[in-house]
Design a protein around this motif. Structure first.
Motif, PDB file in Angstrom:
ATOM      1  N   TYR B 128       5.099 -16.635  12.658  1.00  9.95           N
ATOM      2  CA  TYR B 128       5.352 -18.025  12.307  1.00  9.95           C
ATOM      3  C   TYR B 128       4.920 -18.994  13.404  1.00  9.95           C
ATOM      4  N   SER B 129       3.666 -18.954  13.780  1.00 10.02           N
ATOM      5  CA  SER B 129       3.036 -19.893  14.711  1.00 10.02           C
ATOM      6  C   SER B 129       3.391 -19.575  16.168  1.00 10.02           C
ATOM      7  N   HIS B 130       2.621 -20.158  17.065  1.00  7.06           N
ATOM      8  CA  HIS B 130       2.791 -19.854  18.488  1.00  7.06           C
ATOM      9  C   HIS B 130       3.925 -20.636  19.117  1.00  7.06           C
ATOM     10  N   MET B 131       4.328 -21.688  18.449  1.00  6.87           N
ATOM     11  CA  MET B 131       5.476 -22.444  18.926  1.00  6.87           C
ATOM     12  C   MET B 131       6.734 -21.572  18.926  1.00  6.87           C
ATOM     13  N   THR B 132       6.821 -20.650  17.988  1.00  6.63           N
ATOM     14  CA  THR B 132       7.965 -19.734  17.951  1.00  6.63           C
ATOM     15  C   THR B 132       7.535 -18.334  18.396  1.00  6.63           C
ATOM     16  N   GLY B 133       6.609 -18.286  19.333  1.00  2.00           N
ATOM     17  CA  GLY B 133       6.311 -17.033  20.009  1.00  2.00           C
ATOM     18  C   GLY B 133       4.958 -16.412  19.722  1.00  2.00           C
ATOM     19  N   GLY B 134       4.402 -16.693  18.557  1.00  2.00           N
ATOM     20  CA  GLY B 134       3.123 -16.086  18.209  1.00  2.00           C
ATOM     21  C   GLY B 134       3.224 -14.586  17.976  1.00  2.00           C
ATOM     22  N   TYR B 135       4.415 -14.123  17.573  1.00  2.00           N
ATOM     23  CA  TYR B 135       4.581 -12.681  17.299  1.00  2.00           C
ATOM     24  C   TYR B 135       3.819 -12.289  16.036  1.00  2.00           C
ATOM     25  N   ALA B 136       3.125 -11.152  16.088  1.00  2.00           N
ATOM     26  CA  ALA B 136       2.455 -10.625  14.906  1.00  2.00           C
ATOM     27  C   ALA B 136       3.497 -10.344  13.833  1.00  2.00           C
ATOM     28  N   GLY B 137       3.157 -10.658  12.577  1.00  2.00           N
ATOM     29  CA  GLY B 137       4.118 -10.554  11.497  1.00  2.00           C
ATOM     30  C   GLY B 137       4.072  -9.246  10.730  1.00  2.00           C
ATOM     31  N   GLY B 138       4.835  -9.207   9.662  1.00  2.00           N
ATOM     32  CA  GLY B 138       5.112  -7.974   8.942  1.00  2.00           C
ATOM     33  C   GLY B 138       4.328  -7.760   7.658  1.00  2.00           C
ATOM     34  N   GLN B 139       3.342  -8.607   7.359  1.00  3.01           N
ATOM     35  CA  GLN B 139       2.475  -8.312   6.210  1.00  3.01           C
ATOM     36  C   GLN B 139       1.350  -7.426   6.739  1.00  3.01           C
ATOM     37  N   ALA B 140       1.732  -6.212   7.062  1.00  3.92           N
ATOM     38  CA  ALA B 140       0.846  -5.274   7.749  1.00  3.92           C
ATOM     39  C   ALA B 140       1.384  -3.866   7.526  1.00  3.92           C
ATOM     40  N   GLU B 141       0.622  -2.889   7.972  1.00  2.00           N
ATOM     41  CA  GLU B 141       1.109  -1.516   7.792  1.00  2.00           C
ATOM     42  C   GLU B 141       2.162  -1.135   8.822  1.00  2.00           C
ATOM     43  N   TYR B 142       2.028  -1.717  10.021  1.00  3.60           N
ATOM     44  CA  TYR B 142       3.001  -1.443  11.083  1.00  3.60           C
ATOM     45  C   TYR B 142       3.400  -2.750  11.747  1.00  3.60           C
ATOM     46  N   LEU B 143       4.634  -2.763  12.275  1.00  3.21           N
ATOM     47  CA  LEU B 143       5.149  -3.962  12.948  1.00  3.21           C
ATOM     48  C   LEU B 143       5.812  -3.562  14.251  1.00  3.21           C
ATOM     49  N   ARG B 144       5.498  -4.293  15.305  1.00  2.00           N
ATOM     50  CA  ARG B 144       6.241  -4.124  16.559  1.00  2.00           C
ATOM     51  C   ARG B 144       7.449  -5.055  16.517  1.00  2.00           C
ATOM     52  N   VAL B 145       8.638  -4.485  16.740  1.00  4.02           N
ATOM     53  CA  VAL B 145       9.878  -5.258  16.689  1.00  4.02           C
ATOM     54  C   VAL B 145      10.473  -5.361  18.093  1.00  4.02           C
ATOM     55  N   PRO B 146      10.424  -6.540  18.726  1.00  2.00           N
ATOM     56  CA  PRO B 146      11.045  -6.693  20.047  1.00  2.00           C
ATOM     57  C   PRO B 146      12.578  -6.730  19.912  1.00  2.00           C
ATOM     58  N   PHE B 147      13.282  -6.411  20.962  1.00  3.18           N
ATOM     59  CA  PHE B 147      14.758  -6.365  20.951  1.00  3.18           C
ATOM     60  C   PHE B 147      15.253  -5.632  19.696  1.00  3.18           C
ATOM     61  N   ALA B 148      14.648  -4.470  19.470  1.00  3.38           N
ATOM     62  CA  ALA B 148      14.924  -3.717  18.247  1.00  3.38           C
ATOM     63  C   ALA B 148      16.344  -3.161  18.227  1.00  3.38           C
ATOM     64  N   ASP B 149      17.011  -3.145  19.389  1.00  2.38           N
ATOM     65  CA  ASP B 149      18.393  -2.680  19.413  1.00  2.38           C
ATOM     66  C   ASP B 149      19.345  -3.750  18.884  1.00  2.38           C
ATOM     67  N   VAL B 150      18.842  -4.964  18.647  1.00  4.11           N
ATOM     68  CA  VAL B 150      19.710  -6.051  18.176  1.00  4.11           C
ATOM     69  C   VAL B 150      19.468  -6.397  16.705  1.00  4.11           C
ATOM     70  N   GLY B 151      18.215  -6.621  16.321  1.00  3.59           N
ATOM     71  CA  GLY B 151      17.925  -7.188  15.012  1.00  3.59           C
ATOM     72  C   GLY B 151      18.010  -6.259  13.806  1.00  3.59           C
TER      73      GLY B 151
END
Lengths: 278, 389
Positions: B128-151
């Protein structure tokens, strides 16, 4: 707008530092201080404080009048504090941090001498105890983990360390530093020693938030780059916004202490990266 | 891997990109099994959200199977089935500890961009844009999830993907919208926008004690869904003067609680809506707050206006005088996901709701670009598209 600029000028004029120093040399010593507070703010800064503070105060008051805004009230207060600083030559913050930018000062408890270079002050609130933050920072070898311009810091003695900072085009600048003042869990102040590529000093203070909302970390850094090519390199090293750089350093410190890591997207896939997928 | 990449306004493509890697100790990699296109993705597609870059991978409603975890992630293991919330939260900062998960201090690596625009930065978001981090999104085959122990929320085996997928965003978002209304027993709740978030806001308003729910839109099948699934009374803003009608329906008092589930790209047939479109087209304003204006105008005195609809920048002709003089409460913001995911999963498990009712289209990831067009133009009665990689 023009009206408020004019008002700001008048406000500044009312508290001109010149009036404070009339008929004598620059106010330097504690005896000549205002109301018992020693002068620890340089003349240039006092002018800037007076003018900037006056402008802020007028702007803040005008916002208060037109918008009844809280922001306006804050600006007016901050502006007022800066005008005081300009008029009296005394800054509580500098005093607390052991900083003296008044030219020619020979206060032995001072890490950052007046005159040249640039100085940055920033603060951040971190959800950890002062002791935890202090002990991480006190091991200077940790600093490059959040200060991006540092390549390494090596502790070489009790209070001594050797610092290497990144400079443009793969070169580095280096210096030795000493901790000259510290108070466990409260304050660390350091300064470079004779022969440094870049004269610099810094201090960090850890204060428990009075309402128990973590620790307020206040950092002051001053760099005094030499002239010539090296000076230019160093200036470039800090870019056009040393403020921003220190702010980012402190943000990384907070992230590291609170979250245990600094968030990143470097190395993640995108349609921009070279196609390497299956 | 295949991923849906943003290449500019109205231009998304499925491209071959490298697979994500663990970059931090608290990361996990999730193999996506089902994902979706969100109404807020259309704001990106339509070019309304600044700081997008060509090649950004979109998508923030993913779920799947954990395939790898970083050294600090101890609560997940490969093989776990998880729903991934669209907000990224560290769990340790002042805001996370107050359960203001979408305001996390530490998850946006590009916080300084947001600070310039907003003063302080909200949490990082997926795709959702670089203003909110520029994280690669989930319309993909694989997703990297940061702070995966929380979310991520673990999902029991017996629940199919489609029943739990919307715990990633729109169900909690609709629920928080209703919760933000502070509904008192018997209140009339009016909901602007009968897209998926509006549909969940309607259902949630009932769960939280509403006496009556009135839904407002212009799209027949969406109004139909609000009636059939949401048991709401409906108003078509093309046919009726919404303010007059709401006033009449509530005996002259106005709805107690109003929800703007439309956001920054409101459509409308009134003078101010046309003015907004002209002004936004000329870049004199960034958002078109027609629905929000109407909600504030229509709301009863002392009522609440709750805004789950996304806004990005500056609003023009915002009726602040009406809000002030009627003593309204305004509540808004990105959803504090972790607060709602487990309790809403419990409701799904108890059979109180089956969120899959909003799904109208099922596609493969490869067809996602066509899906964006279908969704944007509401072709083929499209309300919600889910994608299978």
């Amino acid at each position: 707008m023009a009206e408020s600029m004019r008002l700001a000028g008048e406000a500044a004029g009312l508290v001109s530092p010149a009036e404070e120093t009339e008929g004598g040399n620059k106010v330097q010593s504690a005896e000549q201080s205002t109301g018992g507070h020693p002068v620890n703010v340089s003349e240039m800064e006092r002018w800037a404080s007076s003018i900037g503070g006056g402008a802020l105060a007028v702007y803040g008051i005008s916002r208060l009048l037109t918008n009844r805004s809280l922001g306006g009230a804050v600006l007016a207060l901050v502006g007022g504090a800066l005008v005081y600083r300009g008029a009296s030559g005394h800054c509580e913050m500098y005093h607390a941090l052991g900083i003296d930018t008044a030219a020619g000062s020979d206060n032995p408890n001072v890490s950052v001498r007046g005159g040249r270079g640039f100085k940055v002050e920033k603060s951040v609130t971190i959800n950890k105890s002062p002791a935890e933050l202090y002990s991480f920072w006190r091991n200077f070898e940790n600093l490059p983990r959040f200060m991006n311009h540092l390549e390494s810091v090596q502790v070489t003695g009790d209070n001594r360390s050797h610092w290497v900072a990144k400079a443009p085009a793969g070169s580095t600048v280096a210096w030795d530093a000493e901790i000259y003042n510290e108070k466990e869990n409260e304050l660390i102040a350091w300064r470079s020693l004779e022969g440094a590529d870049v004269d610099n000093a810094g201090s960090v203070r850890f204060e428990s938030d009075p309402n128990g909302r973590g620790t307020i970390v206040r950092v002051t850094l001053k760099y005094d780059p030499p002239g010539g090519t090296l000076g230019k390199l160093v200036a470039k090293l800090f870019g056009e916004a040393p403020d921003q750089q220190v702010e980012e350093d402190l943000r990384r410190f907070k992230q590291l202490m609170e979250a245990g890591e600094t968030p990143t997207t470097e190395g993640q896939p995108s349609g921009r990266s070279a196609t390497a997928g299956k | 891997m295949k991923a849906l990449c943003w290449n500019g306004k109205n231009d998304v493509r499925v491209e071959d990109v490298p697979e994500p890697k663990i970059l931090n100790p608290r990361d996990a990699i999730v193999k996506i099994t089902t994902t979706a296109i969100c109404g807020s993705d259309l704001h990106l597609y339509d070019g309304y959200i600044p700081t997008m870059e060509k090649g950004d991978i979109l998508g923030h409603e993913p779920m799947g199977e954990v395939v790898e975890v970083g050294s600090e992630v101890t609560n997940l293991k490969p093989g776990d089935r998880v729903v991934v919330p669209f907000t990224i939260s560290c769990g340790n900062c002042f805001f996370c500890q107050k359960e203001l998960w979408s305001l996390c201090d530490n998850s946006n690596p590009k916080a300084s961009i947001a600070e310039k625009l907003y003063g302080y930065s909200p949490a990082g978001l997926f795709g959702y844009s670089h203003m909110t981090g520029g994280y690669a999104g989930g319309q993909a085959e694989y997703l990297r999830v940061p702070f995966a122990d929380v979310g991520p929320l673990k999902i029991p085996e017996e629940l199919p993907d489609e029943k739990v997928l919307f715990l990633s965003d729109i169900f909690p978002t609709g629920y928080m919208a209703a919760e933000n209304c502070s509904i008192e027993g018997g209140d009339t709740v009016a909901v602007w926008g009968c897209g998926p978030v509006g549909q969940f806001a309607i259902k949630s308003a009932w769960m939280l004690g509403a006496g009556r729910v009135i839904a407002i839109d212009e799209v027949p099948e969406r109004l139909q869904m609000a009636r059939d699934e949401g048991k709401a009374e409906t108003l078509d803003f093309d046919d009726e003067d919404i303010f007059d009608k709401l006033k009449e329906m509530t005996g002259g008092r106005g709805p107690d609680r109003c929800i703007d589930a439309v956001g920054l790209e409101a459509h409308g047939a009134t003078i101010d809506a046309l003015y907004d479109r002209a002004k936004a087209a000329l870049f004199m304003a960034t958002d078109r707050p027609h629905a929000l204006r109407q909600a504030i105008h229509a709301c009863r005195k002392g009522g609440t206006v709750s805004v789950p609809g996304v806004y990005g920048g500056f609003l023009d002709k915002f009726p602040f005088g009406a809000a002030f003089n009627k003593g309204l409460t305004l509540k808004m913001g990105q959803t504090h996901m972790r607060r709602y995911m487990q309790p809403l999963l419990d409701r799904i498990q108890r059979g109180e709701i089956d969120p899959s009712f909003v799904i109208t289209h099922r596609m493969t990831l490869a067809d996602a670009p066509a899906g964006y067009e279908t969704f944007k133009h509401k072709k083929d009665n499209c309300i919600k598209i889910v994608l299978k990689p």
